[in-house]
Write an enzyme that holds these catalytic residues in place. Sequence first.
Site, PDB file in Angstrom:
ATOM      1  N   LYS A  10       0.861  -1.195   0.000  1.00 35.40           N
ATOM      2  CA  LYS A  10       0.000   0.000   0.000  1.00 35.40           C
ATOM      3  C   LYS A  10       0.894   1.241   0.000  1.00 35.40           C
ATOM      4  CE  LYS A  10      -4.406   1.055   2.246  1.00 35.40           C
ATOM      5  NZ  LYS A  10      -5.171   0.864   3.475  1.00 35.40           N
TER       6      LYS A  10
HETATM    7  O1  G3P Z   1      -9.212   1.993   4.279  1.00 38.10           O
HETATM    8  C1  G3P Z   1      -9.059   3.283   4.789  1.00 38.10           C
HETATM    9  C2  G3P Z   1      -9.832   3.401   6.019  1.00 38.10           C
HETATM   10  O2  G3P Z   1      -9.230   2.678   7.060  1.00 38.10           O
HETATM   11  C3  G3P Z   1     -10.128   4.763   6.432  1.00 38.10           C
HETATM   12  O3  G3P Z   1     -11.326   4.687   7.092  1.00 38.10           O
HETATM   13  O4  G3P Z   1     -13.076   5.412   8.605  1.00 38.10           O
HETATM   14  O5  G3P Z   1     -10.666   6.011   9.056  1.00 38.10           O
HETATM   15  O6  G3P Z   1     -11.914   7.103   7.205  1.00 38.10           O
HETATM   16  P1  G3P Z   1     -11.784   5.869   8.041  1.00 38.10           P
END
Ligand code: G3P
Length: 215
Positions: free
Chosen positions: A87
């Site tokens: 990644k």
């Molecule tokens: O895959 C990316 C993710 O982990 C981000 O999610 O909810 O932290 O915006 P969030």
Amino acid sequence: MKFFIDTANLEQIKEAQDLGVLDGVTTNPSLMAKEGIKGQENILKHYVDICNIVTGDVSAEVISTDFDGMVKEGEALAKLHKQIVVKIPMIKDGVKAIKYFSSKGIRTNCTLVFSAGQALLAAKAGATYVSPFIGRLDDVSTDGLRLIEDIRLIYDNYAYETEILAASVRHPRHSINCAQMGADVVTCPLNAITALLKHPLTDSGLAQFLADAKK
Ligand code: G3P
């Protein structure tokens, strides 16, 4: 559409795997920290532990932000297990690193994508996956799902093979909308996957069937 779980929690990964619908896992440094995984050796071991639970792709994120550092880290991550996808953040050196990994046959997931232009660059560099963060766009009053639609159109126009991996997916409606818009993959926490199971009419209908079966 593929379902990935967005966590570094081994129990949750096992639970999603047991459900029989899991296609892979995404992690990031915040999710690793949330599980208390510290130190290079433990971090690498944790990625291998995840790979041993699931059969699909497991995204492992580099923390370097310069080309040489990303290449060194990414090559070490890719050697860990055949399911690892490196990644890489959507920054200038990240695009160069994606191009490098693509030429070496190492699969990548371009992360922190918030615009169609960024997604176009990721595809041109040969990313295996592109990760638009739809929830975080919604957080700043921008339509995250519109970005999925825009990227789908652009990739289809030119037959780019990069898969659209909708990330920062927070709830079942996000997943359904991503499926409608042609995302190749949705990654979300376990509760957003299991929420898709739920409907009150299923619960009341089942209760009625079970009651009638006793008659
Ligand atoms: O895959 C990316 C993710 O982990 C981000 O999610 O909810 O932290 O915006 P969030």
